[in-house]
Motif scaffolding. Structure first.
Motif: not given
Length: 195
Positions: A28-34, A136-138, A170-174, A185-195
């Motif tokens: 998520r691009g968050l710091t420990l402080a956030e 849309r995810r990065p 890659d990074g596009k709206p869907f 049934v879809v085998i889905w790969v996401v990089s970097p992980p979002v879960y």
């Protein structure tokens, strides 16, 4: 001897939980402080949780789940009975389930944890289920349709996919939908992980 094995298994589960929380924060691009600020906790506590030195309460896990936008169930089911398989193998009966049949999408984490550069999911889309609001995810994402019919809209263009078809973006709206009468049934790969 049994108490040592139980303690070892508990410590292993705690390490996996700590790694998952750290991976989600980084994804998520968050710091420990956030994180500390959003949870009303100290940076030191968040750091200790990520290193497996402090164990979050159930309330803390719910707060982490809300913050990261994941179901709280993601933080459970780290049970891997064979030590040498921990972090390496995911048995079919031990997958972590995400989502409910009420939502029309049930996903199972095929990756052993969230600590790598990608995650792999088995996504089951109920007949008629759809993601109505564009997401849309990065991330870079790819999928393989294992069974059923699956529609995916990428950057405003709909694609109808059948068993054996695949996709990548890659990074596009869907958005997605299952237009068929059977689960897709879809085998889905996401990089970097979002879960």
């Amino acid at each position: 001897m049994a108490s040592i094995a139980v303690r070892s298994e508990q410590e292993s589960s705690e390490r996996l939980l700590a790694g998952d929380i750290r991976a989600l924060r980084k994804a998520r691009g968050l710091t420990l402080a956030e994180i500390g600020l959003r949870l009303g906790r100290s940076v030191g506590w968040v750091s200790q949780v990520e290193r497996g030195l402090s164990i979050p309460s159930l309330g803390d896990l719910r707060a982490f789940a809300d913050l990261f936008g994941v179901p709280v169930s993601l933080f459970f089911s780290h049970d891997v009975p064979i030590e040498k398989e921990r972090g390496v193998v995911v048995r079919a009966g031990n997958r972590r389930r995400l989502g409910t049949s009420d939502s029309g999408l049930v996903e199972e984490l095929l990756s052993p944890d969230l600590g790598g550069s990608f995650e792999m999911l088995r996504s089951v889309f109920a007949p008629g289920a759809e993601l109505k609001t564009e997401a849309r995810r990065p991330t870079e994402e790819a999928g393989y349709v294992a069974s059923g019919t699956f529609d995916i809209e990428i950057s405003g263009v709909w694609h109808r996919l059948a068993e054996g078809d695949s996709f990548r973006f890659d990074g596009k709206p869907f958005r997605w939908r299952n237009p068929g009468a059977e689960p897709a049934v879809v085998i889905w790969v996401v990089s970097p992980p979002v879960y």
